[in-house]
Enzyme design. Structure first.
Site, PDB file in Angstrom:
ATOM      1  NE  ARG A  12     -15.772   9.060   2.353  1.00 39.14           N
ATOM      2  CZ  ARG A  12     -14.551   9.164   2.210  1.00 39.14           C
ATOM      3  NH1 ARG A  12     -14.550   7.883   2.812  1.00 39.14           N
ATOM      4  NH2 ARG A  12     -13.885   9.957   1.720  1.00 39.14           N
ATOM      5  CE  LYS A  23      -9.074  -9.652  21.842  1.00 38.40           C
ATOM      6  NZ  LYS A  23      -7.661  -9.005  22.879  1.00 38.40           N
ATOM      7  CE  LYS A  83     -10.243 -16.519  26.044  1.00 39.30           C
ATOM      8  NZ  LYS A  83      -9.658 -15.949  24.856  1.00 39.30           N
ATOM      9  CD  GLU A 138      -7.228 -17.833  27.691  1.00 36.16           C
ATOM     10  OE1 GLU A 138      -7.527 -17.410  27.290  1.00 36.16           O
ATOM     11  OE2 GLU A 138      -6.959 -17.807  28.963  1.00 36.16           O
ATOM     12  CG  ASP A 148      -3.610 -16.435  26.729  1.00 34.01           C
ATOM     13  OD1 ASP A 148      -3.432 -16.028  25.643  1.00 34.01           O
ATOM     14  OD2 ASP A 148      -3.958 -15.733  28.193  1.00 34.01           O
TER      15      ASP A 148
END
Length: 283
Positions: free
Chosen positions: A102, A137, A169, A199, A220
Protein backbone atom coordinates in the site's frame (compact mmCIF):
# COMPACT_ATOMS: atom_id res chain seq x y z
CA UNK A 1 15.50 12.05 -19.84
CA UNK A 2 16.55 10.80 -16.40
CA UNK A 3 14.96 12.35 -13.33
CA UNK A 4 16.58 12.12 -9.92
CA UNK A 5 15.40 12.29 -6.32
CA UNK A 6 17.63 12.56 -3.27
CA UNK A 7 18.08 9.09 -1.72
CA UNK A 8 17.98 10.72 1.73
CA UNK A 9 14.57 12.25 1.05
CA UNK A 10 13.27 8.91 -0.20
CA UNK A 11 14.64 6.95 2.75
CA UNK A 12 13.17 9.24 5.40
CA UNK A 13 9.77 9.63 3.72
CA UNK A 14 9.30 5.92 3.07
CA UNK A 15 10.36 4.97 6.57
CA UNK A 16 7.80 7.36 8.04
CA UNK A 17 5.07 6.08 5.71
CA UNK A 18 5.78 2.46 6.58
CA UNK A 19 5.82 3.27 10.29
CA UNK A 20 2.43 4.96 9.95
CA UNK A 21 0.96 1.92 8.21
CA UNK A 22 2.57 -0.81 10.32
CA UNK A 23 1.79 0.87 13.63
CA UNK A 24 2.72 -0.86 16.87
CA UNK A 25 1.92 -4.46 15.99
CA UNK A 26 2.92 -4.66 12.35
CA UNK A 27 0.85 -6.17 9.55
CA UNK A 28 -1.34 -8.52 11.61
CA UNK A 29 -3.24 -9.83 8.57
CA UNK A 30 -0.11 -10.87 6.72
CA UNK A 31 1.53 -12.29 9.85
CA UNK A 32 -1.58 -14.35 10.55
CA UNK A 33 -2.07 -15.75 7.05
CA UNK A 34 1.35 -15.92 5.38
CA UNK A 35 4.18 -18.20 6.62
CA UNK A 36 7.44 -16.39 7.35
CA UNK A 37 9.22 -18.64 4.83
CA UNK A 38 6.81 -17.98 1.94
CA UNK A 39 8.03 -16.30 -1.23
CA UNK A 40 6.01 -14.50 -3.88
CA UNK A 41 6.21 -12.89 -7.29
CA UNK A 42 4.16 -9.84 -8.18
CA UNK A 43 3.77 -7.14 -10.76
CA UNK A 44 2.72 -3.51 -10.52
CA UNK A 45 0.49 -2.82 -13.51
CA UNK A 46 -1.44 0.16 -14.81
CA UNK A 47 -5.22 0.04 -14.75
CA UNK A 48 -5.43 3.15 -16.96
CA UNK A 49 -3.27 5.22 -19.29
CA UNK A 50 -0.97 7.85 -17.86
CA UNK A 51 2.60 8.84 -17.07
CA UNK A 52 4.59 6.90 -14.50
CA UNK A 53 6.31 8.54 -11.53
CA UNK A 54 7.44 7.32 -8.12
CA UNK A 55 9.29 4.11 -8.92
CA UNK A 56 12.22 4.98 -6.60
CA UNK A 57 9.82 5.35 -3.66
CA UNK A 58 8.07 2.09 -4.45
CA UNK A 59 11.41 0.30 -4.65
CA UNK A 60 12.45 1.78 -1.29
CA UNK A 61 9.22 0.64 0.36
CA UNK A 62 9.81 -3.01 -0.52
CA UNK A 63 13.53 -2.96 0.28
CA UNK A 64 13.02 -1.26 3.64
CA UNK A 65 10.67 -4.10 4.57
CA UNK A 66 13.22 -6.71 3.51
CA UNK A 67 16.51 -6.26 1.64
CA UNK A 68 15.99 -9.65 -0.01
CA UNK A 69 13.16 -8.30 -2.16
CA UNK A 70 14.14 -7.91 -5.83
CA UNK A 71 12.46 -4.91 -7.48
CA UNK A 72 12.80 -4.53 -11.25
CA UNK A 73 11.37 -1.46 -12.92
CA UNK A 74 10.11 -2.25 -16.41
CA UNK A 75 10.06 1.41 -17.35
CA UNK A 76 11.47 4.68 -16.06
CA UNK A 77 9.70 7.55 -14.39
CA UNK A 78 8.35 9.87 -17.06
CA UNK A 79 7.33 7.02 -19.37
CA UNK A 80 3.84 6.76 -20.81
CA UNK A 81 1.92 3.68 -19.73
CA UNK A 82 -1.11 1.99 -21.26
CA UNK A 83 -3.87 0.07 -19.44
CA UNK A 84 -2.65 -3.38 -18.45
CA UNK A 85 1.00 -2.57 -19.04
CA UNK A 86 3.48 -3.82 -16.44
CA UNK A 87 5.39 -1.09 -14.65
CA UNK A 88 7.55 -3.20 -12.32
CA UNK A 89 8.16 -6.77 -11.15
CA UNK A 90 8.79 -7.74 -7.53
CA UNK A 91 10.02 -11.04 -6.13
CA UNK A 92 11.03 -12.12 -2.65
CA UNK A 93 9.67 -12.73 0.86
CA UNK A 94 5.87 -12.66 0.59
CA UNK A 95 5.32 -10.91 3.91
CA UNK A 96 7.53 -7.98 2.91
CA UNK A 97 5.81 -7.61 -0.46
CA UNK A 98 2.32 -7.62 1.01
CA UNK A 99 3.19 -5.29 3.89
CA UNK A 100 4.86 -2.70 1.65
CA UNK A 101 2.22 -2.88 -1.10
CA UNK A 102 0.00 0.00 0.00
CA UNK A 103 2.82 2.46 0.76
CA UNK A 104 4.43 1.71 -2.61
CA UNK A 105 1.16 2.11 -4.50
CA UNK A 106 0.15 5.24 -2.59
CA UNK A 107 3.36 7.00 -3.60
CA UNK A 108 3.24 5.76 -7.18
CA UNK A 109 -0.45 6.50 -7.65
CA UNK A 110 -0.16 10.02 -6.28
CA UNK A 111 3.00 10.95 -8.20
CA UNK A 112 1.87 9.28 -11.41
CA UNK A 113 -1.36 11.25 -11.15
CA UNK A 114 0.57 14.52 -10.90
CA UNK A 115 2.81 13.52 -13.81
CA UNK A 116 -0.17 12.50 -15.93
CA UNK A 117 -2.06 15.74 -15.33
CA UNK A 118 1.09 17.75 -16.04
CA UNK A 119 1.57 15.88 -19.30
CA UNK A 120 -2.00 16.75 -20.32
CA UNK A 121 -1.35 20.46 -19.71
CA UNK A 122 2.02 20.35 -21.45
CA UNK A 123 0.46 18.71 -24.51
CA UNK A 124 -2.01 21.59 -24.90
CA UNK A 125 0.84 24.12 -25.28
CA UNK A 126 3.42 22.03 -27.13
CA UNK A 127 2.97 24.22 -30.22
CA UNK A 128 4.14 27.31 -28.29
CA UNK A 129 7.34 28.35 -26.53
CA UNK A 130 5.68 28.43 -23.10
CA UNK A 131 6.24 25.96 -20.29
CA UNK A 132 3.74 24.86 -17.67
CA UNK A 133 5.08 25.01 -14.11
CA UNK A 134 3.92 24.12 -10.63
CA UNK A 135 3.30 26.22 -7.51
CA UNK A 136 3.70 25.80 -3.74
CA UNK A 137 0.14 24.41 -3.54
CA UNK A 138 1.48 20.98 -2.68
CA UNK A 139 0.66 18.27 -0.16
CA UNK A 140 2.49 19.02 3.12
CA UNK A 141 5.77 17.08 3.32
CA UNK A 142 5.39 15.76 -0.24
CA UNK A 143 6.52 18.90 -2.09
CA UNK A 144 9.86 17.58 -3.34
CA UNK A 145 8.19 14.42 -4.66
CA UNK A 146 5.25 16.20 -6.27
CA UNK A 147 7.54 18.70 -7.96
CA UNK A 148 9.64 15.76 -9.15
CA UNK A 149 6.46 14.28 -10.65
CA UNK A 150 5.78 17.56 -12.45
CA UNK A 151 9.18 17.25 -14.15
CA UNK A 152 8.39 13.64 -15.04
CA UNK A 153 5.24 14.89 -16.75
CA UNK A 154 7.08 17.44 -18.86
CA UNK A 155 6.53 20.49 -16.68
CA UNK A 156 8.93 22.89 -14.99
CA UNK A 157 9.41 23.74 -11.33
CA UNK A 158 8.67 27.09 -9.74
CA UNK A 159 10.37 27.88 -6.43
CA UNK A 160 10.53 25.02 -3.92
CA UNK A 161 9.92 27.17 -0.86
CA UNK A 162 9.98 30.62 0.62
CA UNK A 163 13.77 30.60 0.82
CA UNK A 164 14.98 30.04 -2.75
CA UNK A 165 13.46 33.06 -4.51
CA UNK A 166 11.69 36.31 -3.68
CA UNK A 167 8.15 36.41 -5.05
CA UNK A 168 6.43 39.66 -4.13
CA UNK A 169 2.66 39.05 -4.08
CA UNK A 170 -0.24 41.47 -3.87
CA UNK A 171 -0.33 41.33 -0.07
CA UNK A 172 3.39 42.14 0.14
CA UNK A 173 2.79 45.12 -2.13
CA UNK A 174 -0.12 46.30 -0.01
CA UNK A 175 1.83 46.17 3.25
CA UNK A 176 5.06 47.53 1.74
CA UNK A 177 3.24 50.56 0.33
CA UNK A 178 3.37 49.86 -3.38
CA UNK A 179 5.21 48.13 -6.22
CA UNK A 180 8.30 50.32 -6.15
CA UNK A 181 8.95 50.22 -2.36
CA UNK A 182 8.45 46.46 -2.34
CA UNK A 183 10.83 45.90 -5.25
CA UNK A 184 13.51 48.16 -3.83
CA UNK A 185 13.34 46.49 -0.42
CA UNK A 186 13.53 42.99 -1.93
CA UNK A 187 16.48 43.78 -4.19
CA UNK A 188 18.35 45.39 -1.31
CA UNK A 189 17.77 42.37 0.93
CA UNK A 190 18.45 39.30 -1.21
CA UNK A 191 21.83 38.05 -2.36
CA UNK A 192 23.08 38.44 -5.91
CA UNK A 193 22.08 34.88 -6.83
CA UNK A 194 18.48 35.18 -5.61
CA UNK A 195 15.90 36.04 -8.27
CA UNK A 196 13.20 38.63 -7.61
CA UNK A 197 9.75 38.21 -9.14
CA UNK A 198 6.74 40.43 -8.56
CA UNK A 199 3.03 39.90 -9.15
CA UNK A 200 1.00 42.51 -11.00
CA UNK A 201 -2.72 42.72 -11.69
CA UNK A 202 -2.72 45.61 -14.16
CA UNK A 203 -0.68 46.98 -17.03
CA UNK A 204 -0.16 50.14 -14.99
CA UNK A 205 1.59 48.13 -12.28
CA UNK A 206 3.64 46.41 -14.96
CA UNK A 207 4.84 49.82 -16.12
CA UNK A 208 6.12 50.52 -12.60
CA UNK A 209 7.93 47.17 -12.55
CA UNK A 210 9.59 47.85 -15.90
CA UNK A 211 10.81 51.23 -14.68
CA UNK A 212 12.22 49.77 -11.46
CA UNK A 213 13.49 46.41 -12.78
CA UNK A 214 12.97 42.78 -11.72
CA UNK A 215 14.02 39.32 -12.86
CA UNK A 216 10.50 38.13 -13.58
CA UNK A 217 6.93 39.36 -13.49
CA UNK A 218 3.86 37.32 -12.61
CA UNK A 219 0.88 38.47 -14.66
CA UNK A 220 -2.04 37.50 -12.46
CA UNK A 221 -5.55 36.79 -13.74
CA UNK A 222 -5.10 38.77 -16.95
CA UNK A 223 -7.16 38.17 -20.08
CA UNK A 224 -5.32 36.95 -23.20
CA UNK A 225 -5.48 40.41 -24.79
CA UNK A 226 -3.93 41.93 -21.65
CA UNK A 227 -1.26 39.23 -21.53
CA UNK A 228 -0.36 39.88 -25.15
CA UNK A 229 0.02 43.60 -24.43
CA UNK A 230 2.09 42.83 -21.32
CA UNK A 231 4.46 40.64 -23.32
CA UNK A 232 4.87 43.48 -25.83
CA UNK A 233 5.62 45.94 -23.02
CA UNK A 234 8.22 43.65 -21.44
CA UNK A 235 9.89 43.01 -24.81
CA UNK A 236 12.15 40.31 -23.45
CA UNK A 237 13.55 42.33 -20.55
CA UNK A 238 12.33 39.85 -17.93
CA UNK A 239 10.62 36.49 -17.67
CA UNK A 240 6.84 36.68 -18.10
CA UNK A 241 4.75 34.25 -16.06
CA UNK A 242 0.96 33.97 -16.37
CA UNK A 243 -1.08 32.69 -13.46
CA UNK A 244 -4.59 32.49 -12.07
CA UNK A 245 -7.42 30.07 -12.80
CA UNK A 246 -5.62 28.27 -15.61
CA UNK A 247 -7.44 25.17 -16.91
CA UNK A 248 -6.89 22.61 -19.65
CA UNK A 249 -9.42 24.54 -21.70
CA UNK A 250 -7.74 27.95 -21.32
CA UNK A 251 -4.01 27.20 -21.22
CA UNK A 252 -3.49 27.14 -25.01
CA UNK A 253 -4.89 30.65 -25.48
CA UNK A 254 -2.71 31.88 -22.61
CA UNK A 255 0.42 30.29 -24.06
CA UNK A 256 -0.27 31.78 -27.48
CA UNK A 257 0.10 35.30 -26.03
CA UNK A 258 3.86 34.77 -25.83
CA UNK A 259 4.35 34.34 -22.08
CA UNK A 260 7.32 32.23 -20.99
CA UNK A 261 5.74 30.34 -18.11
CA UNK A 262 2.22 29.40 -17.01
CA UNK A 263 1.90 28.38 -13.36
CA UNK A 264 -0.90 25.95 -12.54
CA UNK A 265 -1.72 25.08 -8.94
CA UNK A 266 -4.00 22.27 -10.11
CA UNK A 267 -0.99 20.17 -11.16
CA UNK A 268 -0.46 19.29 -7.51
CA UNK A 269 -3.56 20.31 -5.57
CA UNK A 270 -6.12 18.71 -7.89
CA UNK A 271 -4.39 15.78 -9.56
CA UNK A 272 -6.27 12.48 -9.33
CA UNK A 273 -4.17 9.43 -8.44
CA UNK A 274 -3.36 7.16 -11.36
CA UNK A 275 -4.91 3.73 -10.90
CA UNK A 276 -2.08 1.23 -10.43
CA UNK A 277 -2.36 -2.18 -8.84
CA UNK A 278 -0.15 -4.91 -7.45
CA UNK A 279 -1.01 -8.43 -8.60
CA UNK A 280 0.49 -11.61 -7.16
CA UNK A 281 1.53 -14.07 -9.85
CA UNK A 282 0.35 -17.57 -9.04
CA UNK A 283 2.64 -20.36 -10.25
Amino acid sequence: MTFDLSPLLIEDAVRAALAEDLGRAGDVTTQATIPATASARAVIAAREAGVVAGLPLARAAFLQMDQRVAFEGWMEDGAKVAPGEIVARIEGPARAILSAERVALNYMGRLSGVASLTAAYAARIAHTGAKVCDTRKTTPLLRAFEKYAVRCGGGANHRFGLDDAALIKDNHIAVAGGVVPALRAAKAFVGHLVKVEIEVDTLEQLGEVLAEGADAVLLDNMRPDELRKAVEMVAGRMVCEASGGVTLETIAAIAETGVDLISVGALTHSARALDLGLDIEIS
